[in-house]
Structure formats: structure tokens, C-alpha cells
Write a protein that holds these residues in place. Structure first.
Motif, short mmCIF file in Angstrom:
data_model
loop_
_atom_site.label_atom_id
_atom_site.label_comp_id
_atom_site.label_asym_id
_atom_site.label_seq_id
_atom_site.Cartn_x
_atom_site.Cartn_y
_atom_site.Cartn_z
N GLU A 141 -23.56 10.96 -26.53
CA GLU A 141 -23.77 11.86 -27.67
C GLU A 141 -22.49 11.84 -28.49
OE1 GLU A 141 -25.23 15.83 -27.10
OE2 GLU A 141 -26.68 15.21 -25.56
N PHE A 142 -22.62 11.64 -29.79
CA PHE A 142 -21.49 11.72 -30.71
C PHE A 142 -22.04 11.93 -32.11
CE2 PHE A 142 -22.70 7.44 -31.68
CZ PHE A 142 -22.11 7.09 -32.89
N GLY A 143 -21.16 12.22 -33.04
CA GLY A 143 -21.58 12.35 -34.44
C GLY A 143 -21.93 13.79 -34.79
N GLY A 144 -23.22 14.03 -34.99
CA GLY A 144 -23.66 15.37 -35.36
C GLY A 144 -23.24 15.78 -36.75
N GLY A 173 -14.89 14.94 -34.68
CA GLY A 173 -15.25 14.67 -36.07
C GLY A 173 -14.23 13.83 -36.82
N ASP A 174 -13.10 13.59 -36.17
CA ASP A 174 -12.04 12.76 -36.75
C ASP A 174 -12.17 11.36 -36.16
OD1 ASP A 174 -9.67 11.39 -37.31
OD2 ASP A 174 -8.44 13.19 -37.20
N PRO A 175 -12.46 10.35 -36.98
CA PRO A 175 -12.62 8.99 -36.43
C PRO A 175 -11.39 8.50 -35.69
CG PRO A 175 -13.44 9.11 -38.68
CD PRO A 175 -12.75 10.40 -38.43
N GLY A 176 -10.19 8.93 -36.12
CA GLY A 176 -8.99 8.51 -35.43
C GLY A 176 -8.93 9.06 -34.01
N VAL A 177 -9.35 10.31 -33.84
CA VAL A 177 -9.38 10.91 -32.50
C VAL A 177 -10.41 10.20 -31.63
CG1 VAL A 177 -9.92 13.01 -31.21
CG2 VAL A 177 -8.55 13.14 -33.31
N LEU A 178 -11.59 9.96 -32.18
CA LEU A 178 -12.63 9.27 -31.41
C LEU A 178 -12.16 7.87 -31.01
CD1 LEU A 178 -15.61 9.60 -30.42
CD2 LEU A 178 -16.29 8.39 -32.49
N ARG A 179 -11.56 7.17 -31.94
CA ARG A 179 -11.06 5.83 -31.65
C ARG A 179 -9.98 5.88 -30.56
NH1 ARG A 179 -11.32 1.11 -34.54
NH2 ARG A 179 -12.36 2.22 -36.25
N GLY A 180 -9.13 6.88 -30.63
CA GLY A 180 -8.05 7.00 -29.66
C GLY A 180 -8.54 7.25 -28.25
N HIS A 181 -9.66 7.94 -28.11
CA HIS A 181 -10.19 8.23 -26.77
C HIS A 181 -10.58 6.96 -26.02
CE1 HIS A 181 -11.40 12.64 -27.87
NE2 HIS A 181 -10.11 12.50 -27.63
N TYR A 182 -11.01 5.92 -26.75
CA TYR A 182 -11.61 4.75 -26.09
C TYR A 182 -10.94 3.44 -26.51
CZ TYR A 182 -14.83 8.59 -25.68
OH TYR A 182 -15.34 9.84 -25.45
N ARG A 183 -9.69 3.53 -27.01
CA ARG A 183 -9.04 2.31 -27.51
C ARG A 183 -8.67 1.36 -26.38
NH1 ARG A 183 -4.96 6.26 -28.25
NH2 ARG A 183 -3.15 5.93 -26.87
N ASP A 184 -8.37 1.91 -25.16
CA ASP A 184 -8.03 1.05 -24.03
C ASP A 184 -8.19 1.85 -22.75
OD1 ASP A 184 -5.71 2.68 -23.81
OD2 ASP A 184 -4.56 1.30 -25.07
N ALA A 185 -7.97 1.18 -21.61
CA ALA A 185 -8.19 1.81 -20.31
C ALA A 185 -7.25 2.98 -20.09
CB ALA A 185 -8.03 0.77 -19.21
N TYR A 243 -20.32 11.67 -46.53
CA TYR A 243 -21.18 11.53 -45.35
C TYR A 243 -21.23 10.07 -44.90
CZ TYR A 243 -25.59 11.87 -42.64
OH TYR A 243 -26.56 11.82 -41.66
N ALA A 244 -21.46 9.15 -45.82
CA ALA A 244 -21.57 7.73 -45.48
C ALA A 244 -20.24 7.20 -44.94
CB ALA A 244 -22.01 6.93 -46.70
N LYS A 245 -19.14 7.60 -45.56
CA LYS A 245 -17.82 7.11 -45.13
C LYS A 245 -17.49 7.58 -43.73
CE LYS A 245 -12.95 7.00 -46.61
NZ LYS A 245 -12.35 7.58 -45.39
N LEU A 246 -17.71 8.87 -43.46
CA LEU A 246 -17.39 9.40 -42.14
C LEU A 246 -18.32 8.82 -41.08
CD1 LEU A 246 -15.70 11.26 -40.41
CD2 LEU A 246 -17.17 13.17 -41.08
N LEU A 247 -19.59 8.67 -41.43
CA LEU A 247 -20.54 8.08 -40.49
C LEU A 247 -20.11 6.66 -40.12
CD1 LEU A 247 -23.32 9.06 -39.27
CD2 LEU A 247 -24.40 7.70 -41.05
N ASP A 248 -19.75 5.88 -41.12
CA ASP A 248 -19.33 4.50 -40.89
C ASP A 248 -18.07 4.44 -40.01
OD1 ASP A 248 -19.49 1.69 -41.27
OD2 ASP A 248 -18.02 1.80 -42.88
N GLU A 249 -17.13 5.34 -40.24
CA GLU A 249 -15.89 5.32 -39.48
C GLU A 249 -16.11 5.75 -38.03
OE1 GLU A 249 -13.35 7.77 -41.83
OE2 GLU A 249 -12.81 6.14 -43.21
N LEU A 250 -17.01 6.71 -37.79
CA LEU A 250 -17.30 7.13 -36.42
C LEU A 250 -17.99 6.02 -35.64
CD1 LEU A 250 -18.48 10.82 -36.96
CD2 LEU A 250 -16.34 10.07 -35.95
N PHE A 251 -19.00 5.40 -36.24
CA PHE A 251 -19.65 4.27 -35.58
C PHE A 251 -18.66 3.14 -35.35
CE2 PHE A 251 -23.68 6.29 -36.62
CZ PHE A 251 -24.53 5.84 -35.63
#
Length: 619
Positions: free
Chosen positions: A532-535, A482-494, A556-564
Motif C-alpha cells: 500500500e502506498f500513495g493515497g 507523501g514525499d517521494p524523497g522519503v519513499l525513495r530513501g526507505h528502499y534505496r538499498d539494503a 497530482y500527476a507530478k507527485l504520482l509520477d515521482e512516487l511510482f
């Protein structure tokens, strides 16, 4: 009967005839909690017991739309309908014609009688079946008695059930049960020898292969003609003579030979071109060759196909051999008033249109095989579909047999739809919960993937969606950070994703179980998608299920935008699937409310989904 002219009401859009009749509507109905109805002859035309209420078919009795709305568990239910003779036998029927009754889906075991005679038995709550009632018809009768017994044991976890709850009341992500008839019931009159099945394998650089199955063994050679059209333009004609029930016809399309403008004929979401097809069965000419003056048709069916290919490679999902970024949304296909059923073609079309209006180019049909009319609208309007099935919730010989049989029936049913681009027989290790340490469950996952490729080698297959992959063409990962920073960190690079591969994945489960799967991903042969992500929830109540709660429309809109945005910015991710399309029962993580109202303006949702600058949202 061009595909573009259809209103989407025909229950079997890939094989259509001019004459058919719907049997949906008001039926007699009864519960058989003691399971004595068959012993007591409820299937007999004059039976007086058992049918003590009315139901609106095809809505399940648990749904409000059925007129019953009883959600208590009932293992055995019965249906009865008085069918006019002319709804089974048209006035212009020829001697020898057959009368068929088709069932789109009856959950889970069904037995069917006409005028007291058993005409069909079927196992599989999502797959279609047909009763040939011809020999049971009383020719002097003005009407006939059609009876259906359905059995669906809510306590049997070996039965594929998807999101239907096995507990008395819905919990977590599982919903009220669906028992009995939940897809259309309809009749059709056909010649004694007729086209029983038709499938297409398209090649956007060549044409297509038509696979035709005839209803009966042949007593003499027959000719099969195929014509493909785009509007009034004839693209191809071919014919073949067969002495057996099964025939494959190569249908080359000359217009595809030149690479300059052949893309005008290709199917893709941005330009969903459908090619109309007509298949005709005739007596063969006397010399055994498909030449000479054509004989009168024995049977004619209309169909359509989309010229496209689906695959993977170079770290991408490939549509027509080109990288295609998948923007998908998860759709439970479980509706407020009708549950697994729908109110028909208009509602299904509306769902496809809304998904596209949100900016998605794909949908994952989750834990059910959706009504083929949904696939028709996805074909016609241009929406990629991930085909899935309902899971069982225990592992054993019965579960293996039931899921395998039903899955193959569903692949056969849907394999010609151009919108269907991926197969998903297993989700999140449901039904194979010990797959990481039980070799038998691992073998089952791999076997389903191989069996699916054997039945249909034209689409990618996922051996297990979300985690614990054994032999998947796409590495689908479920990540509800649910934290965009965590999600971004998972897939930032190989390197970052490599750490997830090496240890527990985002949801605490290993992502890959086999060296071969790991090597396929490393080679770029199995692209990474966050499937699957978001929720996110907005204004949920106590007892609702969601992954992350927000307190206002702006939050809601801000978090949705940051996750996408976190996924759009990843150099590794080849596509995503957001959870989910609509609030469903106690799951309140939809982009729409349960009533179908968008939680944000559609233009805002579209900007977020497509990665454009989203308009500001104020509370």
C-alpha cells in the motif's frame, strides 16, 4: 460451453451446467427490529405481516440501487419471493432430480424456508451456500414461497465485516453497512447423484489434478471422465472409477512435455490462455474398470483452468517459476450505488479492463471476497488477484471461529481461479491489534497462514498484510510517505531498509515479529513488496479521507509520477500496490472518481504505472 464464449453472467463460473435460472430482481422485504418475525411465522406461505416494502435483489437495503437506501442499523431483515414451479423444476426433469437454490452471499447469518419448511441455515457473510428445496416442494403448486431471514448485528465486532462501519455513520476508511443478500440468487436442477464440487491444481510442466466431490455416498462404483480442450484441440482425456464421494484424477497433458512451445499453453496476464474442461459422471462398466463402451452420463459440468504456477524465491514473486514484477492497485469493491454488490458481469468486466488499461497487471481485492464473476473476467482477460477477506475488529474465541470458518470457505470457493495468486487472511493487524505483545493473537496469525497453506499449498500466503508479519511468504509493507524523497530513501538499498526492519516501520508499527520471518526475508525467500502506498487526493472536500492532498491536476500527476518512480528505481522492491483504484465514499484517494472517470488521461496513468516517460499534464 467454452470459457471464451461465456458472457460472464453465470454466477459460479468454475462449475457450470446448461440449465439455471436467476432469481435476482424484485422481492418483498421487511425490517424486523423487534426480532419477532420467526416467532410470528413470517416464513409461512400465507403470512400477512412483515413484508411492507419491495427490494431489488441482490442490492443491499442500504444501497440506492435496492430501491430502499435506508442506512440506519437494522439487525434482522426478511425477504420473500413467489417462485414459479418451472423456475425450480424444468419441464424435462427426471424422477429423482434435485432442485437447488444457490445464494452467492448473505450477510451475515441466514435461514431459508420454502413453502414454510426450513431448507437451509448458514453463517458467513461472504461465502456461498445452497438450499436443496426438493423435499419441500408441493408438486401440485404453480408457484412456491421462498423466504430468507438475514441477521447482521452492526454492534458485534467479532463478525468479519471488512470496511463496513460499526458506528452509526461512516468514519475514516469505513463505509455504510451491507445487510442481507448482496450476491446473486439462482436455481439449478441436478440429478440425484451429481458433481457437487470441482477444483483444479495446475502444473504448467505436467498438466493438472482434478478434485471431484460427489453429492451422495455411492451404492455402486461410478466413473468420472475428464476432457481438456483448447478450442477444438483435445489436450487430454482421462477417466477413473470411484467407490467413494471424493476422487482425484491426474490429467497429464502430452503437449507440455516438450519445453519448446509449451509456454503457448501457459496462463499469464500478457497471454491469459484458458483450457476448457468437461467433467462427466457415468455408471461404471460392469468389470469395475473405466474401460469399454461409455455409459450414458449421469451428470456433466463445464469448467476451465489456467496452466500456471505462483510462488516466491530469489527475492522475487515467481509466475511460472520466473521473476514477475507485480504492478497492483487496491480495489475496495465498494460502489457508489450498489455498495458491496455490483450491477453484474458488464460492470465487473469493465473494472478489470480499466485496471489493465491503467498499466496494472494485478489487483488487490481489499477487505472483501469479490463476486466470482470478477474473478472470471480476471482469468479471461489476464489480471493477477490477491484474494483477501473482511476483518473482524475484536479478538476472541468467537472471532477466531467465525473468521477461520469463513476464510476456509472462501479459499475453497476461489482456489481454482488462475488469476488468484496470493492469499491474505489478515490486514494491518485488524482483529489482532495486540499481536505484537499477545502470544495468542500471534499464534492465530501464524495458524491462519499454516491452515491456508494446508488447504491450498499452491500460492503464497501473507500472515498479516502491511506490518507485524509472523509467517508471510511475501513481506508486504504499507508506506504512505507523501514525499517521494522519503519513499525513495526507505528502499534505496539494503542498509536503508534494514533500518526500517530494525525499528518502527513507515507507519510506526514493527514490520516483523518473528526471527523466522526476518531470516526468510534475508535469505530472499520472502520478497519485499510495497503493498500500500500513495493515497493521493485531487480536489477533496472537508471530511474526506486521504493521505496526501494535491491542489491541481499538474501537481497530482507530478507527485504520482515521482512516487511510482521511487519504487520502480528500488533494487529491493519486487512489486507494489497503489491505493487506490477509485474514490470510495469519503475516501477520495482513487485514480478514478466515484463515478468512474479517470483523474488523469489513461495514457498518462499507464505511463506512470509502468515506469515510462509520462506525458506532461497542464492545469
Amino acid at each position: 460451453m467454452n470459457a471464451s464464449d461465456l458472457d460472464g453472467t453465470y454466477p459460479r463460473p468454475m462449475l457450470r451446467r446448461a440449465w439455471w435460472r436467476s432469481l435476482d430482481g424484485d422481492w418483498e422485504f421487511g425490517y424486523d427490529d423487534a426480532d419477532t418475525g420467526e416467532r410470528d411465522g413470517w416464513f409461512e406461505p400465507g403470512a400477512t405481516g412483515g413484508f411492507d416494502r419491495r427490494i431489488v435483489v441482490p442490492f443491499p437495503p442500504e444501497s440506492p440501487a435496492s430501491g430502499i437506501g435506508d442506512t440506519a442499523p437494522h439487525r434482522v431483515v426478511w425477504y420473500r419471493l413467489r417462485v414459479p414451479h418451472d423456475a425450480l423444476v424444468p419441464g424435462d426433469a427426471a424422477p429423482g432430480d434435485r432442485s437447488l437454490v444457490h445464494f452467492g452471499a448473505v450477510d451475515h447469518r441466514a435461514r431459508v424456508w420454502l413453502d414454510g419448511r426450513l431448507v437451509a441455515a448458514h453463517v458467513g457473510g461472504q461465502s456461498p451456500f445452497t438450499a436443496d428445496v426438493t423435499d419441500a416442494l408441493r408438486r401440485d403448486a404453480a408457484e412456491h414461497t421462498l423466504v430468507v431471514r438475514a441477521e447482521d448485528d452492526p454492534a458485534d465486532l467479532s463478525v468479519p465485516r471488512g470496511k463496513q462501519d460499526w458506528q452509526e455513520r461512516p468514519h475514516a476508511v469505513w463505509y455504510e453497512r451491507t445487510t442481507g443478500i448482496w450476491q446473486p440468487v439462482w436455481t439449478e436442477a441436478v440429478p440425484a447423484q451429481h458433481i457437487a464440487d470441482l477444483a483444479w491444481r495446475a502444473d504448467p510442466t505436467y498438466g493438472a489434478v482434478a478434485e471431484v466431490v460427489l453429492a451422495r455416498p455411492l451404492t455402486a462404483p461410478l466413473a468420472v471422465d475428464v476432457e481438456l480442450r483448447l478450442g477444438e484441440r483435445v489436450l487430454a482425456r482421462t477417466a477413473a472409477v470411484t467407490t467413494g464421494r471424493r476422487v482425484r484424477l491426474d490429467v497429464p497433458i502430452p503437449a507440455l512435455r516438450g519445453g519448446i512451445d509449451r509456454e503457448d499453453l501457459w496462463w499469464r496476464p500478457e497471454s491469459p490462455t484458458l483450457v476448457d474442461a468437461r467433467v462427466t459422471l457415468r455408471e461404471a462398466p460392469g468389470d469395475g474398470a473405466a474401460t469399454g463402451a461409455p455409459r450414458a452420463p449421469l451428470d456433466t459440468v463445464d469448467s476451465y483452468l489456467g496452466l500456471r504456477s505462483a510462488g516466491v524465491g530469489r527475492g522475487s514473486f515467481l509466475l511460472n517459476d520466473r521473476p514477475y514484477y507485480v504492478r497492483s492497485v487496491l480495489n475496495q469493491g465498494y460502489r457508489q450505488d450498489t455498495q458491496l454488490a455490483s450491477r453484474g458481469s458488464a460492470e465487473l468486466r469493465g473494472e478489470v479492463e480499466t485496471i489493465k488499461a491503467m498499466g496494472f497487471n494485478a489487483v488487490r481485492l481489499h477487505q472483501k471476497a469479490e463476486d466470482p464473476r470478477f474473478l472470471y473476467w480476471a482469468d479471461r482477460l489476464g489480471l493477477l488477484v490477491w484474494g483477501e477477506t473482511g476483518a473482524a475488529y475484536e479478538y476472541g474465541t468467537d472471532a477466531v471461529e467465525l473468521l477461520t470458518r469463513e476464510w476456509l470457505d472462501l479459499v475453497r470457493r476461489d482456489r481454482s481461479h488462475p488469476s488468484v495468486v496470493t492469499w491474505v487472511p489478515v490486514n494491518e493487524s485488524w482483529g489482532v491489534s495486540d499481536i505484537a505483545r499477545d502470544p495468542a493473537q500471534r499464534h492465530f496469525s501464524q495458524a491462519l497462514a499454516h491452515l491456508t497453506r494446508a488447504a491450498d499449498p499452491t500460492r503464497p500466503v501473507l500472515s498479516n498484510e502491511g506490518w507485524e508479519h509472523t509467517d508471510s511468504d511475501i513481506l508486504g509493507v504499507h508506506d504512505y510517505a507523501g514525499d517521494p524523497g522519503v519513499l525513495r530513501g526507505h528502499y534505496r538499498d539494503a542498509a536503508a531498509f534494514g533500518a526500517l526492519l530494525a525499528g518502527p516501520g513507515p507507519q510506526g508499527r514493527r514490520l516483523v515479529l518473528t526471527d523466522a520471518q526476518r531470516e526468510r526475508f534475508a535469505a530472499g525467500d520472502a520478497p519485499l513488496m510495497i503493498t500500500e502506498f500513495g493515497g493521493l487526493a485531487l480536489d477533496s472536500d472537508a471530511g474526506d479521507f486521504f493521505y496526501t492532498q494535491t491542489g491541481s491536476a499538474a501537481q497530482y500527476a507530478k507527485l504520482l509520477d515521482e512516487l511510482f518512480g521511487a519504487l520502480h528505481d528500488s533494487p529491493l522492491v519486487a512489486g507494489f500496490c497503489y491505493t487506490q483504484f477509485m474514490d470510495t465514499a469519503q475516501e477520495t484517494n482513487g485514480l478514478l472518481t466515484a463515478a468512474g472517470e479517470p483523474k488523469l488521461p489513461l495514457d498518462t496513468l499507464r505511463a506512470i504505472v509502468t515506469g515510462k516517460a509520462a506525458p506532461a499534464v497542464r492545469d
